[in-house]
Structures are given as structure tokens and as C-alpha cells.
Design an enzyme around this catalytic site. Structure first.
Site, PDB file in Angstrom:
ATOM      1  N   ARG A 152       0.850  -1.187   0.000  1.00  0.00           N
ATOM      2  CA  ARG A 152       0.000   0.000   0.000  1.00  0.00           C
ATOM      3  C   ARG A 152       0.890   1.243   0.000  1.00  0.00           C
ATOM      4  O   ARG A 152       1.839   1.344   0.763  1.00  0.00           O
ATOM      5  CB  ARG A 152      -0.900   0.013   1.251  1.00  0.00           C
ATOM      6  CG  ARG A 152      -1.477   1.358   1.655  1.00  0.00           C
ATOM      7  CD  ARG A 152      -2.546   1.841   0.665  1.00  0.00           C
ATOM      8  NE  ARG A 152      -2.959   3.204   0.988  1.00  0.00           N
ATOM      9  CZ  ARG A 152      -3.988   3.511   1.779  1.00  0.00           C
ATOM     10  NH1 ARG A 152      -4.702   2.563   2.336  1.00  0.00           N
ATOM     11  NH2 ARG A 152      -4.307   4.761   2.003  1.00  0.00           N
ATOM     12  N   ARG A 172      -5.301   1.999  -4.708  1.00  0.00           N
ATOM     13  CA  ARG A 172      -4.458   1.300  -3.750  1.00  0.00           C
ATOM     14  C   ARG A 172      -4.705  -0.206  -3.814  1.00  0.00           C
ATOM     15  O   ARG A 172      -5.827  -0.637  -4.092  1.00  0.00           O
ATOM     16  CB  ARG A 172      -4.626   1.824  -2.327  1.00  0.00           C
ATOM     17  CG  ARG A 172      -5.946   1.681  -1.637  1.00  0.00           C
ATOM     18  CD  ARG A 172      -6.981   2.759  -1.936  1.00  0.00           C
ATOM     19  NE  ARG A 172      -6.496   4.120  -1.974  1.00  0.00           N
ATOM     20  CZ  ARG A 172      -6.709   5.014  -1.017  1.00  0.00           C
ATOM     21  NH1 ARG A 172      -7.371   4.690   0.065  1.00  0.00           N
ATOM     22  NH2 ARG A 172      -6.279   6.243  -1.160  1.00  0.00           N
TER      23      ARG A 172
END
Length: 203
Positions: free
Chosen positions: A119, A128
Site C-alpha cells: 500500500r 491502492r
């Protein structure tokens, strides 16, 4: 079938835990040694989204002091705050768990799981690989900027409320009311139940 998160290596965010600690955690789970319930929302819009969500569920279950009790259906959601079509859609789900970890430690674990899936926090509303957010922790309310409880935008997000309602129709969001009532006041447009997809509850 090998779970995606565990292929090749064990969970990279978990350090070896002494057997005595594992035994204490298991005992706490079975004897209800003051565990608290918590609700976690998961989201992914990069890579193999379903595998990523399953890996996050498994990683949470692998956490000492955490037991996953319920996993919601999967929803597909249009990204928030960006030009339509500029990002892939999200897969979203909610996990209900019991934990002996305090909120701050659970947050650290959530961030560790995100980082294990690479992430990156470069851009607000950016794509993401994985989002792991604490939606609620018991009846705790807190304005701490590092961890606001319950999540400050959960009450207006159908991609959180709809899957949560699926696994717990009587759920309440602390300070906001029942999830069913909150869900009835917001639009579900762009939030679709993917009946063809399923996350497994860890064994």
C-alpha cells in the site's frame, strides 16, 4: 488450495510467537478474557482484488489476539472523489472480529497488513492495492486524529454499511444509530453486491 497471502513465505507482518503466548491468546478467545468486538473494512482496486482481500482476512486471523468471526459478501464499488472511469473499481468487504488488542495496536496491525500488500499513501483518493480501516471498536468513541472512532465517514459509505448489515443486521454504529437506519438514508448507487464472488472465513 494455498491461500494467496501465504504463498512461498509465511505472513511477512507476523513475527514468530512463542507457544505460550499462542496458548494464552487461544484461552482468551475461549474464556472471553475481556475481548472486544471490532469491525474492519477492506478495499482493493489494484491487482487481483479478490485474492488481496482474502489475504487480508487471513492476515488478520493470523494476528495474535485477533479472531475473525464473520466475513461479509463482496461488493464492487466505483471509486470516490475521482473522475469516473479514471480508476478501476474497488472490491469491498467488512470483517467482524473479536480482539484482545487495544485500538492503537489493532491500527498498527491494520497498517502492517496494508504495507505487506505494498500500500502506498501518495495520493488522497488514489488507487491502492489494499485499504484496511477500523470502522468501529466496541462502543469506543474518540476524536484522536490518529484513530478517530468510529470511522468519521463510515455513516455515509454504502460500501461499508451494506456489507456490515449483511453480516449483522442489528449492528449499531456508536454515536450514529443502527446500520440499517443509516443505510436507508444514503444511496447505494455505484455499490453492487457481487454474488459471484466469495471470501472464506479462516478455518
Amino acid at each position: 488450495m494455498t491461500r494467496p497471502f501465504r504463498q512461498g513465505h509465511s505472513d511477512p507482518t507476523v513475527q514468530p510467537v512463542p507457544a505460550s503466548v499462542v496458548e494464552k491468546v487461544d484461552a482468551a478467545d475461549t474464556t472471553l478474557h475481556n475481548p472486544q468486538w471490532a469491525v474492519i473494512s477492506l478495499g482493493s482496486n489494484l491487482g487481483n482484488r479478490l485474492e488481496t482481500l482474502q489475504g487480508a482476512v487471513d492476515a488478520l486471523e493470523d494476528t495474535p489476539g485477533v479472531r475473525v468471526k464473520a466475513v461479509s459478501p463482496v461488493y464492487e464499488t466505483e471509486p470516490w472523489g475521482v473522475e469516473p472511469g479514471s480508476q478501476p473499481s474497488y472490491f469491498n468487504a467488512v470483517v467482524v472480529l473479536k480482539t484482545t488488542l487495544p485500538p492503537a495496536s489493532l491500527l498498527e496491525r491494520a497498517h502492517a497488513v496494508e504495507e505487506a500488500f505494498h500500500r502506498v499513501r501518495d495520493e488522497r483518493w488514489g488507487p491502492r492495492t489494499l485499504d484496511v480501516d477500523i470502522v468501529a471498536y466496541a462502543d469506543v468513541t474518540s476524536d484522536d486524529p490518529r484513530l478517530t472512532l468510529p470511522h468519521p465517514r463510515a455513516h455515509e459509505r454504502a460500501f461499508v454499511l451494506a456489507p456490515w448489515h449483511d453480516v449483522d443486521p442489528r449492528a449499531q454504529l456508536p454515536g450514529r444509530g443502527t446500520v440499517a437506519e443509516l443505510l436507508s438514508t444514503i444511496t447505494r448507487e455505484g455499490v453492487t453486491h457481487r454474488q459471484d464472488l466469495e471470501l472464506r472465513l479462516p478455518e
